[in-house]
Write a protein that holds these residues in place. Structure first.
Motif, PDB file in Angstrom:
ATOM      1  N   LEU A  62       0.821  -1.211   0.000  1.00 29.16           N
ATOM      2  CA  LEU A  62       0.000   0.000   0.000  1.00 29.16           C
ATOM      3  C   LEU A  62       0.856   1.263   0.000  1.00 29.16           C
ATOM      4  O   LEU A  62       0.553   2.225  -0.716  1.00 29.16           O
ATOM      5  CB  LEU A  62      -0.930   0.010   1.208  1.00 29.16           C
ATOM      6  CG  LEU A  62      -2.142  -0.920   1.128  1.00 29.16           C
ATOM      7  CD1 LEU A  62      -2.891  -0.928   2.447  1.00 29.16           C
ATOM      8  CD2 LEU A  62      -3.056  -0.504  -0.003  1.00 29.16           C
ATOM      9  N   VAL A  63       1.919   1.258   0.780  1.00 30.37           N
ATOM     10  CA  VAL A  63       2.805   2.426   0.816  1.00 30.37           C
ATOM     11  C   VAL A  63       3.422   2.647  -0.563  1.00 30.37           C
ATOM     12  O   VAL A  63       3.478   3.778  -1.057  1.00 30.37           O
ATOM     13  CB  VAL A  63       3.888   2.255   1.905  1.00 30.37           C
ATOM     14  CG1 VAL A  63       4.972   3.291   1.766  1.00 30.37           C
ATOM     15  CG2 VAL A  63       3.255   2.326   3.284  1.00 30.37           C
ATOM     16  N   LEU A  64       3.885   1.588  -1.191  1.00 30.46           N
ATOM     17  CA  LEU A  64       4.477   1.727  -2.528  1.00 30.46           C
ATOM     18  C   LEU A  64       3.458   2.232  -3.548  1.00 30.46           C
ATOM     19  O   LEU A  64       3.786   3.058  -4.405  1.00 30.46           O
ATOM     20  CB  LEU A  64       5.061   0.392  -2.977  1.00 30.46           C
ATOM     21  CG  LEU A  64       6.316  -0.062  -2.233  1.00 30.46           C
ATOM     22  CD1 LEU A  64       6.721  -1.461  -2.684  1.00 30.46           C
ATOM     23  CD2 LEU A  64       7.445   0.912  -2.433  1.00 30.46           C
ATOM     24  N   LEU A  65       2.226   1.744  -3.467  1.00 31.65           N
ATOM     25  CA  LEU A  65       1.191   2.209  -4.394  1.00 31.65           C
ATOM     26  C   LEU A  65       0.880   3.690  -4.192  1.00 31.65           C
ATOM     27  O   LEU A  65       0.706   4.433  -5.168  1.00 31.65           O
ATOM     28  CB  LEU A  65      -0.080   1.374  -4.230  1.00 31.65           C
ATOM     29  CG  LEU A  65      -0.012  -0.046  -4.793  1.00 31.65           C
ATOM     30  CD1 LEU A  65      -1.268  -0.822  -4.435  1.00 31.65           C
ATOM     31  CD2 LEU A  65       0.180  -0.012  -6.297  1.00 31.65           C
ATOM     32  N   VAL A  66       0.803   4.133  -2.941  1.00 26.30           N
ATOM     33  CA  VAL A  66       0.527   5.545  -2.667  1.00 26.30           C
ATOM     34  C   VAL A  66       1.660   6.417  -3.194  1.00 26.30           C
ATOM     35  O   VAL A  66       1.421   7.464  -3.815  1.00 26.30           O
ATOM     36  CB  VAL A  66       0.290   5.769  -1.155  1.00 26.30           C
ATOM     37  CG1 VAL A  66       0.320   7.240  -0.809  1.00 26.30           C
ATOM     38  CG2 VAL A  66      -1.026   5.148  -0.738  1.00 26.30           C
ATOM     39  N   VAL A  67       2.903   5.996  -2.968  1.00 28.52           N
ATOM     40  CA  VAL A  67       4.048   6.773  -3.454  1.00 28.52           C
ATOM     41  C   VAL A  67       4.031   6.845  -4.979  1.00 28.52           C
ATOM     42  O   VAL A  67       4.231   7.911  -5.566  1.00 28.52           O
ATOM     43  CB  VAL A  67       5.368   6.164  -2.927  1.00 28.52           C
ATOM     44  CG1 VAL A  67       6.562   6.754  -3.636  1.00 28.52           C
ATOM     45  CG2 VAL A  67       5.470   6.389  -1.433  1.00 28.52           C
ATOM     46  N   ALA A  68       3.771   5.725  -5.635  1.00 21.78           N
ATOM     47  CA  ALA A  68       3.734   5.715  -7.100  1.00 21.78           C
ATOM     48  C   ALA A  68       2.602   6.592  -7.621  1.00 21.78           C
ATOM     49  O   ALA A  68       2.764   7.320  -8.613  1.00 21.78           O
ATOM     50  CB  ALA A  68       3.570   4.283  -7.600  1.00 21.78           C
ATOM     51  N   TRP A  69       1.435   6.534  -6.978  1.00 18.99           N
ATOM     52  CA  TRP A  69       0.304   7.350  -7.417  1.00 18.99           C
ATOM     53  C   TRP A  69       0.614   8.827  -7.251  1.00 18.99           C
ATOM     54  O   TRP A  69       0.312   9.632  -8.130  1.00 18.99           O
ATOM     55  CB  TRP A  69      -0.935   6.964  -6.594  1.00 18.99           C
ATOM     56  CG  TRP A  69      -2.130   7.813  -6.896  1.00 18.99           C
ATOM     57  CD1 TRP A  69      -2.868   7.830  -8.028  1.00 18.99           C
ATOM     58  CD2 TRP A  69      -2.691   8.800  -6.034  1.00 18.99           C
ATOM     59  NE1 TRP A  69      -3.870   8.754  -7.922  1.00 18.99           N
ATOM     60  CE2 TRP A  69      -3.782   9.371  -6.711  1.00 18.99           C
ATOM     61  CE3 TRP A  69      -2.383   9.248  -4.763  1.00 18.99           C
ATOM     62  CZ2 TRP A  69      -4.561  10.366  -6.147  1.00 18.99           C
ATOM     63  CZ3 TRP A  69      -3.162  10.229  -4.199  1.00 18.99           C
ATOM     64  CH2 TRP A  69      -4.232  10.774  -4.900  1.00 18.99           C
ATOM     65  N   ARG A  70       1.231   9.204  -6.106  1.00 17.27           N
ATOM     66  CA  ARG A  70       1.561  10.616  -5.888  1.00 17.27           C
ATOM     67  C   ARG A  70       2.583  11.109  -6.913  1.00 17.27           C
ATOM     68  O   ARG A  70       2.491  12.228  -7.393  1.00 17.27           O
ATOM     69  CB  ARG A  70       2.120  10.815  -4.475  1.00 17.27           C
ATOM     70  CG  ARG A  70       1.150  10.488  -3.353  1.00 17.27           C
ATOM     71  CD  ARG A  70       0.247  11.595  -3.079  1.00 17.27           C
ATOM     72  NE  ARG A  70       1.026  12.704  -2.526  1.00 17.27           N
ATOM     73  CZ  ARG A  70       0.503  13.813  -2.097  1.00 17.27           C
ATOM     74  NH1 ARG A  70      -0.780  13.966  -2.124  1.00 17.27           N
ATOM     75  NH2 ARG A  70       1.259  14.775  -1.638  1.00 17.27           N
ATOM     76  N   MET A  71       3.541  10.273  -7.245  1.00 20.28           N
ATOM     77  CA  MET A  71       4.561  10.676  -8.212  1.00 20.28           C
ATOM     78  C   MET A  71       3.958  10.811  -9.607  1.00 20.28           C
ATOM     79  O   MET A  71       4.282  11.743 -10.338  1.00 20.28           O
ATOM     80  CB  MET A  71       5.704   9.672  -8.219  1.00 20.28           C
ATOM     81  CG  MET A  71       6.529   9.715  -6.937  1.00 20.28           C
ATOM     82  SD  MET A  71       7.813   8.489  -6.900  1.00 20.28           S
ATOM     83  CE  MET A  71       8.968   9.222  -8.033  1.00 20.28           C
ATOM     84  N   SER A  72       3.059   9.892  -9.977  1.00 21.06           N
ATOM     85  CA  SER A  72       2.476   9.972 -11.313  1.00 21.06           C
ATOM     86  C   SER A  72       1.484  11.131 -11.413  1.00 21.06           C
ATOM     87  O   SER A  72       1.379  11.770 -12.453  1.00 21.06           O
ATOM     88  CB  SER A  72       1.789   8.653 -11.665  1.00 21.06           C
ATOM     89  OG  SER A  72       0.657   8.456 -10.831  1.00 21.06           O
TER      90      SER A  72
END
Length: 136
Positions: A62-72
């Motif tokens: 979940l943390v990785l998905l949130v970071v990826a979503w924020r970056m994209s």
């Protein structure tokens, strides 16, 4: 199948003092062979549970998905705004010359190098002046 047990007669039994795990066979009394007191059932400690490992894995995902979503999503906002150079620059307003001063400003006397930083007059910040012994 044999049962494992631990003697709880601490102080009176060497097996209890050493916390020795005793294996008692099928059909035998579940008592300590040395002191004759009842044993408690010993269950070996379990390793890390699969549920705990799964929960940690889901949390990391979940943390990785949130970071990826924020970056994209940050890249889309930057791409949506056109660069500043592509926007046409507005024409500057008509230049109006400033009026000439009636009298030239009075020349200020040149201060010595050690007086380049002036302190405010006494009363405004007396602490610094008192430290330098400039005010009474």
């Amino acid at each position: 199948m044999a049962k494992n047990g631990i003697c709880v007669n601490v102080g009176n039994c060497d097996n209890a003092n050493q916390k020795k795990v005793l294996e008692i066979g099928i059909g035998q009394d579940f008592v300590c062979p040395q002191c004759g007191k009842s044993l408690i059932i010993y269950t070996p400690p379990k390793g890390k549970s699969l549920a705990l490992l799964a929960a940690v894995g889901v949390l990391v995902l979940l943390v990785l998905l949130v970071v990826a979503w924020r970056m994209s999503s940050g890249d889309k906002e930057a791409a949506a705004a056109p660069p500043a150079a592509a926007q046409p620059t507005p024409a500057p307003p008509a230049a109006v010359p400033p009026p000439a001063p009636a009298t030239p400003p009075a020349a200020t006397p040149a201060a010595p190098d050690n007086m380049s930083q002036r302190l405010p007059p006494c009363g405004a910040n007396d602490d610094e002046r008192r430290r330098l012994k400039l005010c009474d």
